[in-house]
Design a protein around this motif. Sequence first.
Motif, PDB file in Angstrom:
ATOM      1  N   ILE A  68      23.531  -1.449  -2.305  1.00 36.33           N
ATOM      2  CA  ILE A  68      24.273  -0.813  -3.397  1.00 36.33           C
ATOM      3  C   ILE A  68      23.619   0.495  -3.830  1.00 36.33           C
ATOM      4  O   ILE A  68      24.273   1.363  -4.413  1.00 36.33           O
ATOM      5  CB  ILE A  68      24.378  -1.786  -4.597  1.00 36.33           C
ATOM      6  N   ARG A  69      22.336   0.657  -3.536  1.00 40.88           N
ATOM      7  CA  ARG A  69      21.595   1.818  -4.008  1.00 40.88           C
ATOM      8  C   ARG A  69      22.249   3.151  -3.632  1.00 40.88           C
ATOM      9  O   ARG A  69      22.372   4.036  -4.488  1.00 40.88           O
ATOM     10  CB  ARG A  69      20.155   1.738  -3.486  1.00 40.88           C
ATOM     11  N   PRO A  70      22.711   3.361  -2.381  1.00 41.80           N
ATOM     12  CA  PRO A  70      23.361   4.645  -2.060  1.00 41.80           C
ATOM     13  C   PRO A  70      24.606   4.902  -2.903  1.00 41.80           C
ATOM     14  O   PRO A  70      24.894   6.049  -3.267  1.00 41.80           O
ATOM     15  CB  PRO A  70      23.722   4.502  -0.576  1.00 41.80           C
ATOM     16  N   LEU A  71      25.339   3.840  -3.232  1.00 42.11           N
ATOM     17  CA  LEU A  71      26.532   3.993  -4.069  1.00 42.11           C
ATOM     18  C   LEU A  71      26.136   4.373  -5.489  1.00 42.11           C
ATOM     19  O   LEU A  71      26.770   5.227  -6.122  1.00 42.11           O
ATOM     20  CB  LEU A  71      27.346   2.695  -4.081  1.00 42.11           C
ATOM     21  N   GLN A  72      25.073   3.745  -5.980  1.00 44.18           N
ATOM     22  CA  GLN A  72      24.581   4.065  -7.316  1.00 44.18           C
ATOM     23  C   GLN A  72      24.094   5.510  -7.376  1.00 44.18           C
ATOM     24  O   GLN A  72      24.309   6.210  -8.370  1.00 44.18           O
ATOM     25  CB  GLN A  72      23.444   3.111  -7.690  1.00 44.18           C
ATOM     26  N   PHE A 113      28.681  -2.489 -11.481  1.00 45.95           N
ATOM     27  CA  PHE A 113      28.177  -3.650 -12.222  1.00 45.95           C
ATOM     28  C   PHE A 113      28.568  -4.946 -11.513  1.00 45.95           C
ATOM     29  O   PHE A 113      27.756  -5.871 -11.377  1.00 45.95           O
ATOM     30  CB  PHE A 113      28.727  -3.648 -13.648  1.00 45.95           C
ATOM     31  N   THR A 114      29.801  -5.002 -11.046  1.00 44.90           N
ATOM     32  CA  THR A 114      30.295  -6.215 -10.394  1.00 44.90           C
ATOM     33  C   THR A 114      29.606  -6.444  -9.054  1.00 44.90           C
ATOM     34  O   THR A 114      29.285  -7.586  -8.694  1.00 44.90           O
ATOM     35  CB  THR A 114      31.821  -6.132 -10.202  1.00 44.90           C
ATOM     36  N   LEU A 115      29.368  -5.376  -8.301  1.00 45.23           N
ATOM     37  CA  LEU A 115      28.654  -5.517  -7.031  1.00 45.23           C
ATOM     38  C   LEU A 115      27.249  -6.078  -7.257  1.00 45.23           C
ATOM     39  O   LEU A 115      26.786  -6.957  -6.516  1.00 45.23           O
ATOM     40  CB  LEU A 115      28.568  -4.168  -6.319  1.00 45.23           C
ATOM     41  N   LYS A 116      26.573  -5.581  -8.272  1.00 42.24           N
ATOM     42  CA  LYS A 116      25.225  -6.079  -8.579  1.00 42.24           C
ATOM     43  C   LYS A 116      25.283  -7.545  -9.025  1.00 42.24           C
ATOM     44  O   LYS A 116      24.404  -8.345  -8.685  1.00 42.24           O
ATOM     45  CB  LYS A 116      24.581  -5.213  -9.659  1.00 42.24           C
ATOM     46  N   TYR A 117      26.306  -7.871  -9.778  1.00 34.71           N
ATOM     47  CA  TYR A 117      26.493  -9.261 -10.207  1.00 34.71           C
ATOM     48  C   TYR A 117      26.650 -10.178  -8.993  1.00 34.71           C
ATOM     49  O   TYR A 117      26.063 -11.270  -8.939  1.00 34.71           O
ATOM     50  CB  TYR A 117      27.720  -9.351 -11.114  1.00 34.71           C
ATOM     51  N   GLY A 189      33.912  -1.827   1.068  1.00 39.33           N
ATOM     52  CA  GLY A 189      35.182  -1.407   0.493  1.00 39.33           C
ATOM     53  C   GLY A 189      34.989  -0.519  -0.726  1.00 39.33           C
ATOM     54  O   GLY A 189      35.737   0.447  -0.935  1.00 39.33           O
ATOM     55  N   ALA A 190      33.980  -0.822  -1.525  1.00 42.89           N
ATOM     56  CA  ALA A 190      33.697  -0.019  -2.720  1.00 42.89           C
ATOM     57  C   ALA A 190      33.129   1.348  -2.351  1.00 42.89           C
ATOM     58  O   ALA A 190      33.313   2.324  -3.089  1.00 42.89           O
ATOM     59  CB  ALA A 190      32.719  -0.763  -3.622  1.00 42.89           C
ATOM     60  N   GLU A 191      32.457   1.412  -1.220  1.00 43.85           N
ATOM     61  CA  GLU A 191      31.818   2.669  -0.807  1.00 43.85           C
ATOM     62  C   GLU A 191      32.835   3.798  -0.665  1.00 43.85           C
ATOM     63  O   GLU A 191      32.600   4.924  -1.124  1.00 43.85           O
ATOM     64  CB  GLU A 191      31.081   2.461   0.515  1.00 43.85           C
TER      65      GLU A 191
END
Length: 256
Positions: A68-72, A113-117, A189-191
């Motif tokens: 997730i870090r690159p997306l953040q 937030f949801t991805l981290k969850y 998909g979020a990326e």
Amino acid sequence: MGLTSKEARFKVAPDWIPPRIGLLDFTSIQENCMNALEKAFTVSFTLALLFHPHLALGSQKKPCLDLIRPLQDKKDKVEAQGGLWGVFERSDHLKSHSQEAMALDSKISEVLFTLKYLCKTRDGVPLNDLAEYILNNVERKGKEDFRKELGVLGKPKEVIDKWLKFAEGAAQNRTRQLEMDSIKDTIHGAESLINRYGKISDKALQSPDPNPVLPETRTLIEDISIFEKENPCMLKAFQEQSRIPFWDIDENHGGS
């Protein structure tokens, strides 16, 4: 002088040469030793994971969050400009549409937030304070007595029912599992959505023309909403989060 039978038994013939271990024999012995060590390590490691599963869980969660870090980072880049809202606010042509930019900022934050969850709860959802409070009291007092106690505290029946139902679900979710492949697909998909968010910000910064920016902003908001509703992992996360009731056991401070 003759040798005794005992001496003769241990006498070494003068022409006797100790057998030599050939290179192939030594290699074979070495391979056998290595195989034995590998088997011993495998057994030990398996037993360690069996009796200490947290050793595996920690190593599994970290890579998930790392994905997730690159997306953040892409979101942080836009945020450094004040978010898309800040970018719109500084544009004479886009300022009147800054509320739409704020809505997109919020959607992107919601996705991350949801991805981290999902990563953090891959191996179960920890109990929150309300669930622990209810489950501990039900275990000690029984459901009906605790229900009466909550009534004495002024909790309406519908709130008590909601709390008890939530606690039962929370107890079950402690052991619910999510497949890592499913989470990875969700992150992938979020990326694409977050990439589009960054491009919209770049366009808004580079061009005063609102024509390409506004339609793309509105379309992305809609696409994120569809993604949240249709992706199984995102949907599950929202359902779990939506079941958490607002609560405050002290009636003097409000709450329900």
